[in-house]
Scaffold this active site. Structure first.
Site, PDB file in Angstrom:
ATOM      1  N   PHE A 143      57.020  25.241 -45.981  1.00 53.73           N
ATOM      2  CA  PHE A 143      57.165  23.809 -46.268  1.00 53.73           C
ATOM      3  C   PHE A 143      55.842  23.048 -46.243  1.00 53.73           C
ATOM      4  CE2 PHE A 143      61.179  25.326 -44.436  1.00 53.73           C
ATOM      5  CZ  PHE A 143      62.048  24.989 -45.466  1.00 53.73           C
ATOM      6  N   ARG A 175      55.886   6.379 -52.357  1.00 55.81           N
ATOM      7  CA  ARG A 175      54.720   5.845 -53.064  1.00 55.81           C
ATOM      8  C   ARG A 175      54.946   6.008 -54.562  1.00 55.81           C
ATOM      9  NH1 ARG A 175      50.867   9.149 -52.574  1.00 55.81           N
ATOM     10  NH2 ARG A 175      51.707  10.381 -50.872  1.00 55.81           N
ATOM     11  N   CYS A 191      54.670  22.945 -57.380  1.00 59.96           N
ATOM     12  CA  CYS A 191      55.987  23.236 -56.813  1.00 59.96           C
ATOM     13  C   CYS A 191      57.124  22.325 -57.262  1.00 59.96           C
ATOM     14  CB  CYS A 191      55.890  23.278 -55.298  1.00 59.96           C
ATOM     15  SG  CYS A 191      54.920  24.710 -54.808  1.00 59.96           S
ATOM     16  N   GLU A 211      49.903  20.971 -49.848  1.00 61.04           N
ATOM     17  CA  GLU A 211      48.480  21.139 -50.107  1.00 61.04           C
ATOM     18  C   GLU A 211      47.762  19.878 -49.651  1.00 61.04           C
ATOM     19  OE1 GLU A 211      47.793  22.436 -54.140  1.00 61.04           O
ATOM     20  OE2 GLU A 211      49.359  23.951 -53.950  1.00 61.04           O
TER      21      GLU A 211
HETATM   22  N1  LIG Z   1      51.210  25.854 -52.971  1.00 61.55           N
HETATM   23  C1  LIG Z   1      52.018  25.322 -52.086  1.00 61.55           C
HETATM   24  O1  LIG Z   1      51.735  24.244 -51.544  1.00 61.55           O
HETATM   25  C2  LIG Z   1      53.294  25.977 -51.697  1.00 61.55           C
HETATM   26  C3  LIG Z   1      53.772  27.081 -52.393  1.00 61.55           C
HETATM   27  N2  LIG Z   1      54.969  27.664 -52.042  1.00 61.55           N
HETATM   28  C4  LIG Z   1      55.428  28.860 -52.733  1.00 61.55           C
HETATM   29  O2  LIG Z   1      54.632  29.960 -52.264  1.00 61.55           O
HETATM   30  C5  LIG Z   1      54.386  30.883 -53.322  1.00 61.55           C
HETATM   31  C6  LIG Z   1      52.886  31.079 -53.495  1.00 61.55           C
HETATM   32  O3  LIG Z   1      52.323  29.866 -53.922  1.00 61.55           O
HETATM   33  P1  LIG Z   1      50.734  29.624 -53.916  1.00 61.55           P
HETATM   34  O4  LIG Z   1      50.178  30.070 -52.603  1.00 61.55           O
HETATM   35  O5  LIG Z   1      50.510  28.245 -54.361  1.00 61.55           O
HETATM   36  O6  LIG Z   1      50.279  30.652 -55.051  1.00 61.55           O
HETATM   37  P2  LIG Z   1      48.798  31.093 -55.479  1.00 61.55           P
HETATM   38  O7  LIG Z   1      48.851  31.311 -56.934  1.00 61.55           O
HETATM   39  O8  LIG Z   1      47.793  30.167 -54.900  1.00 61.55           O
HETATM   40  O9  LIG Z   1      48.612  32.500 -54.743  1.00 61.55           O
HETATM   41  C7  LIG Z   1      49.327  33.657 -55.049  1.00 61.55           C
HETATM   42  C8  LIG Z   1      48.423  34.858 -54.800  1.00 61.55           C
HETATM   43  O10 LIG Z   1      49.198  36.052 -54.932  1.00 61.55           O
HETATM   44  C9  LIG Z   1      48.362  37.059 -55.513  1.00 61.55           C
HETATM   45  N3  LIG Z   1      49.220  38.129 -56.041  1.00 61.55           N
HETATM   46  C10 LIG Z   1      50.058  38.102 -57.102  1.00 61.55           C
HETATM   47  N4  LIG Z   1      50.717  39.269 -57.206  1.00 61.55           N
HETATM   48  C11 LIG Z   1      50.289  40.056 -56.193  1.00 61.55           C
HETATM   49  C12 LIG Z   1      50.616  41.373 -55.762  1.00 61.55           C
HETATM   50  N5  LIG Z   1      51.536  42.104 -56.391  1.00 61.55           N
HETATM   51  N6  LIG Z   1      49.973  41.859 -54.687  1.00 61.55           N
HETATM   52  C13 LIG Z   1      49.044  41.120 -54.034  1.00 61.55           C
HETATM   53  N7  LIG Z   1      48.708  39.874 -54.389  1.00 61.55           N
HETATM   54  C14 LIG Z   1      49.328  39.341 -55.452  1.00 61.55           C
HETATM   55  C15 LIG Z   1      47.554  36.284 -56.545  1.00 61.55           C
HETATM   56  O11 LIG Z   1      46.392  36.982 -56.921  1.00 61.55           O
HETATM   57  C16 LIG Z   1      47.268  34.984 -55.792  1.00 61.55           C
HETATM   58  O12 LIG Z   1      46.043  35.059 -55.072  1.00 61.55           O
HETATM   59  C17 LIG Z   1      55.118  30.314 -54.539  1.00 61.55           C
HETATM   60  O13 LIG Z   1      56.401  30.878 -54.589  1.00 61.55           O
HETATM   61  C18 LIG Z   1      55.224  28.833 -54.228  1.00 61.55           C
HETATM   62  O14 LIG Z   1      56.332  28.222 -54.858  1.00 61.55           O
HETATM   63  C19 LIG Z   1      55.724  27.188 -51.006  1.00 61.55           C
HETATM   64  C20 LIG Z   1      55.298  26.112 -50.277  1.00 61.55           C
HETATM   65  C21 LIG Z   1      54.044  25.436 -50.545  1.00 61.55           C
HETATM   66  O1  LIG Z   2      57.023  23.868 -52.066  1.00 62.11           O
HETATM   67  C1  LIG Z   2      55.907  23.419 -52.091  1.00 62.11           C
HETATM   68  O2  LIG Z   2      54.960  23.904 -52.701  1.00 62.11           O
HETATM   69  C2  LIG Z   2      55.556  22.166 -51.348  1.00 62.11           C
HETATM   70  O3  LIG Z   2      55.800  21.062 -52.278  1.00 62.11           O
HETATM   71  C3  LIG Z   2      55.447  19.789 -51.765  1.00 62.11           C
HETATM   72  O4  LIG Z   2      54.072  19.753 -51.393  1.00 62.11           O
HETATM   73  P1  LIG Z   2      52.895  19.490 -52.455  1.00 62.11           P
HETATM   74  O5  LIG Z   2      53.325  19.929 -53.812  1.00 62.11           O
HETATM   75  O6  LIG Z   2      51.663  20.070 -51.860  1.00 62.11           O
HETATM   76  O7  LIG Z   2      52.648  17.924 -52.524  1.00 62.11           O
HETATM   77  P2  LIG Z   2      53.426  16.596 -52.096  1.00 62.11           P
HETATM   78  O8  LIG Z   2      52.584  15.845 -51.168  1.00 62.11           O
HETATM   79  O9  LIG Z   2      54.813  16.848 -51.697  1.00 62.11           O
HETATM   80  O10 LIG Z   2      53.440  15.837 -53.493  1.00 62.11           O
HETATM   81  C4  LIG Z   2      54.175  16.350 -54.594  1.00 62.11           C
HETATM   82  C5  LIG Z   2      54.041  15.399 -55.763  1.00 62.11           C
HETATM   83  O11 LIG Z   2      54.753  14.179 -55.502  1.00 62.11           O
HETATM   84  C6  LIG Z   2      53.878  13.076 -55.650  1.00 62.11           C
HETATM   85  N1  LIG Z   2      54.249  12.044 -54.662  1.00 62.11           N
HETATM   86  C7  LIG Z   2      54.467  12.368 -53.376  1.00 62.11           C
HETATM   87  C8  LIG Z   2      54.833  11.403 -52.460  1.00 62.11           C
HETATM   88  C9  LIG Z   2      54.979  10.082 -52.884  1.00 62.11           C
HETATM   89  O12 LIG Z   2      55.328   9.151 -52.107  1.00 62.11           O
HETATM   90  N2  LIG Z   2      54.765   9.786 -54.190  1.00 62.11           N
HETATM   91  C10 LIG Z   2      54.385  10.729 -55.091  1.00 62.11           C
HETATM   92  O13 LIG Z   2      54.200  10.422 -56.293  1.00 62.11           O
HETATM   93  C11 LIG Z   2      52.480  13.622 -55.416  1.00 62.11           C
HETATM   94  O14 LIG Z   2      51.505  12.800 -56.002  1.00 62.11           O
HETATM   95  C12 LIG Z   2      52.609  14.984 -56.063  1.00 62.11           C
HETATM   96  O15 LIG Z   2      52.434  14.895 -57.450  1.00 62.11           O
HETATM   97  C13 LIG Z   2      56.283  19.539 -50.491  1.00 62.11           C
HETATM   98  O16 LIG Z   2      55.921  18.285 -49.922  1.00 62.11           O
HETATM   99  C14 LIG Z   2      56.068  20.644 -49.460  1.00 62.11           C
HETATM  100  O17 LIG Z   2      56.918  20.432 -48.345  1.00 62.11           O
HETATM  101  C15 LIG Z   2      56.403  21.983 -50.115  1.00 62.11           C
HETATM  102  O18 LIG Z   2      56.142  23.039 -49.215  1.00 62.11           O
END
Ligand SMILES: NC(=O)C1=CN([C@@H]2O[C@H](COP(=O)(O)OP(=O)(O)OC[C@H]3O[C@@H](n4cnc5c(N)ncnc54)[C@H](O)[C@@H]3O)[C@@H](O)[C@H]2O)C=CC1
Ligand SMILES: O=C(O)[C@H]1O[C@H](OP(=O)(O)OP(=O)(O)OC[C@H]2O[C@@H](n3ccc(=O)[nH]c3=O)[C@H](O)[C@@H]2O)[C@H](O)[C@@H](O)[C@@H]1O
Length: 440
Positions: free
Chosen positions: A154, A256, A265, A157
């Site tokens: 959860f 906001r 996401c 970024e």
């Molecule tokens: N970015 C975020 O804030 C959040 C993301 N998530 C979820 O977490 C997952 C990952 O998201 P991110 O970290 O943003 O992705 P990302 O694209 O930043 O990182 C994924 C990494 O996995 C590696 N990878 C791909 N296939 C692989 C394999 N077979 N073996 C080893 N490495 C491999 C890639 O090279 C890459 O470095 C997604 O399902 C996303 O929806 C959940 C909560 C927050």
């Molecule tokens: O599954 C995920 O990847 C993550 O997605 C969001 O996190 P994130 O995408 O990093 O960013 P947020 O801060 O949630 O913002 C998401 C989008 O909504 C927009 N936003 C957010 C809040 C707000 O009040 N108004 C608004 O326009 C942001 O600008 C952005 O485009 C969730 O907040 C995380 O809990 C979750 O883990």
């Protein structure tokens, strides 16, 4: 006895934070990623992403010998716990989340894992994915008795480390109680602090993740629609948001108004949830409407800019401040700012952008990325603020009055200081307020 090793597969925004977080709890973490360039950077202590505090936490973990990096999963064969955080991007064909990276990673793990190892899915995955993976493991590696557990992430970024160390809940879904307990043990530091732990089945756990993101996306979309109304009928959206957010049943967060939600996401997860609903014959009508409204929002903003500029954008030069999908990250995936840059270029405008961290290359004549706010604003007929970076909040626009073509700001994030001494000399248009015309 030495501590059991933990492995994190996929060290992107989620996996790397998980890895350094667990390392700081005294767990020995082996990080695996297919991206050799990333692994080489990490070995040197250089984070491949921009995230507050990450460089220091990473260095500490490396210096303490608690974290290692490899492109070869075989180096993790001693681990008994594998956290998988690979990407699950949208499938262009189905609209659902793609599972090919996850399936490949789980197959690789199954080849090298020891008997009884637990594979924890941190990636966001369609409901039923973990149950399907378990069936595959049981079929392909029956002798190993590997367990799949769902443990959605959860974090946000920009505040990822803070979120990791201060979670509001930990969700652990799995069919095997011992496997769930093993995952729970890796979060013992949180249990000790009384942070709620939801132990459940995999479907419930997977649904919690999608429902949470869809709810937050809905909240943002709701305030954006109210903001559109305020622009027409008069008033101030921030006061409206404060007025409703003080009701504890509503809460102040995610109210906001802005250019619509973006990032890697919300867009992907709302679309996946809508697709899952349709596939199961249980249409998610609210989420579908939210997606539609959010998609059309960029266009609506463009129309407002056009109207303020006398309809023709072609041949005009515009400055876009901010490229990241929100402040404090370098992530430009599904960024409203980037979409707006594209749309402006398509209208024939010239665009000069500036972002303190994010970079985005557009192979288009008339687009340039600048190294400062002033450079981006040179000759601009409009300054568009697309990301809420602190630099833009505190920026003194009087310093660029002599370089712009017209003193006009369109603030999509409501960060510009409209009370500043220079403000009366500018036309300032903000999401959620009527135009504030220059008076001086
Ligand atoms: N970015 C975020 O804030 C959040 C993301 N998530 C979820 O977490 C997952 C990952 O998201 P991110 O970290 O943003 O992705 P990302 O694209 O930043 O990182 C994924 C990494 O996995 C590696 N990878 C791909 N296939 C692989 C394999 N077979 N073996 C080893 N490495 C491999 C890639 O090279 C890459 O470095 C997604 O399902 C996303 O929806 C959940 C909560 C927050
Ligand atoms: O599954 C995920 O990847 C993550 O997605 C969001 O996190 P994130 O995408 O990093 O960013 P947020 O801060 O949630 O913002 C998401 C989008 O909504 C927009 N936003 C957010 C809040 C707000 O009040 N108004 C608004 O326009 C942001 O600008 C952005 O485009 C969730 O907040 C995380 O809990 C979750 O883990």
């Amino acid at each position: 006895m030495t501590a059991a090793e933990v492995c994190v597969v996929g060290v992107g925004y989620v996996g790397l934070i998980q890895a350094v977080g667990l390392a700081s709890f005294g767990q020995k973490v082996v990080c695996v990623d297919l991206d050799v360039r990333k692994i080489e950077m990490l070995k040197k202590g250089v984070p491949p992403i921009f995230e507050e505090g990450l460089e220091e936490t990473l260095s500490t973990a490396i210096d303490d010998g608690m974290i290692s990096f490899t492109a070869d999963i075989a180096d993790a064969r001693r681990a008994d716990l594998f956290f998988v955080a690979v990407g699950t991007p949208t499938s262009e064909r189905t609209g659902n989340a793609r599972l090919d990276y996850l399936e490949a990673a789980v197959s690789d793990i199954a080849e090298i894992a020891k008997d009884g190892a637990v594979v924890v899915v941190k990636s966001t995955v369609p409901i039923g994915t973990c149950a399907g993976l378990q069936l595959r493991l049981d079929r392909d590696h029956p002798e190993k008795r590997l367990h799949i557990v769902s443990n959605p992430e959860f974090l946000r970024e920009g505040t990822a480390l803070k979120d990791f160390f201060n979670p509001e809940r930990i969700v652990i879904g799995g069919a095997d109680e011992a496997a769930r307990e093993r995952v729970k043990a890796s979060y013992a530091a949180f249990a000790d602090r009384g942070i709620p732990m939801i132990l459940t089945d995999t479907s419930t756990s997977e649904t919690i993740k999608y429902a949470a993101n869809a709810f937050l996306a809905t909240k943002v979309t709701f305030i954006n629609e109210i903001s559109d109304l305020v622009e027409t009928v008069g008033g101030d959206i921030e006061q409206v948001a404060r007025g409703i957010g003080l009701d504890s049943r509503i809460g102040p967060q995610f109210l906001r108004a802005g250019p619509g939600y973006g990032g890697s996401c919300f867009p992907k997860d709302t679309l996946a949830l809508a697709t899952i609903g349709r596939r199961h014959g249980v249409q998610q009508q609210i989420v579908e409407t939210v997606i539609r409204i959010n998609d059309s929002r960029r266009f609506r903003i463009l129309k407002r800019i056009e109207a303020a500029m006398g309809d023709k954008l072609s041949g005009k030069r515009l400055a876009v401040l901010g490229l990241a999908f929100k402040a404090d990250t370098d992530d430009v995936r599904d960024s409203p700012a980037v979409d707006i840059v594209h749309a402006l270029l398509e209208e024939g405008a010239e665009v000069r952008s500036y972002d303190p961290v994010a970079r985005f290359a557009v192979d288009h004549r008339g687009y340039s990325q600048c190294d400062s706010i002033a450079a981006a604003c040179e000759g601009a007929s409009a300054v568009l603020v697309a990301t809420e970076w602190a630099d833009f909040k505190s920026f003194d626009f009087s310093t660029i009055e002599s370089v712009v073509e017209r003193r006009y700001i369109f603030d999509m994030r409501r960060v510009v200081d409209v009370e500043a001494p220079w403000a009366p000399r500018w036309d300032i248009e903000r999401i959620g307020s009527p135009m504030q015309r220059a008076t001086a």
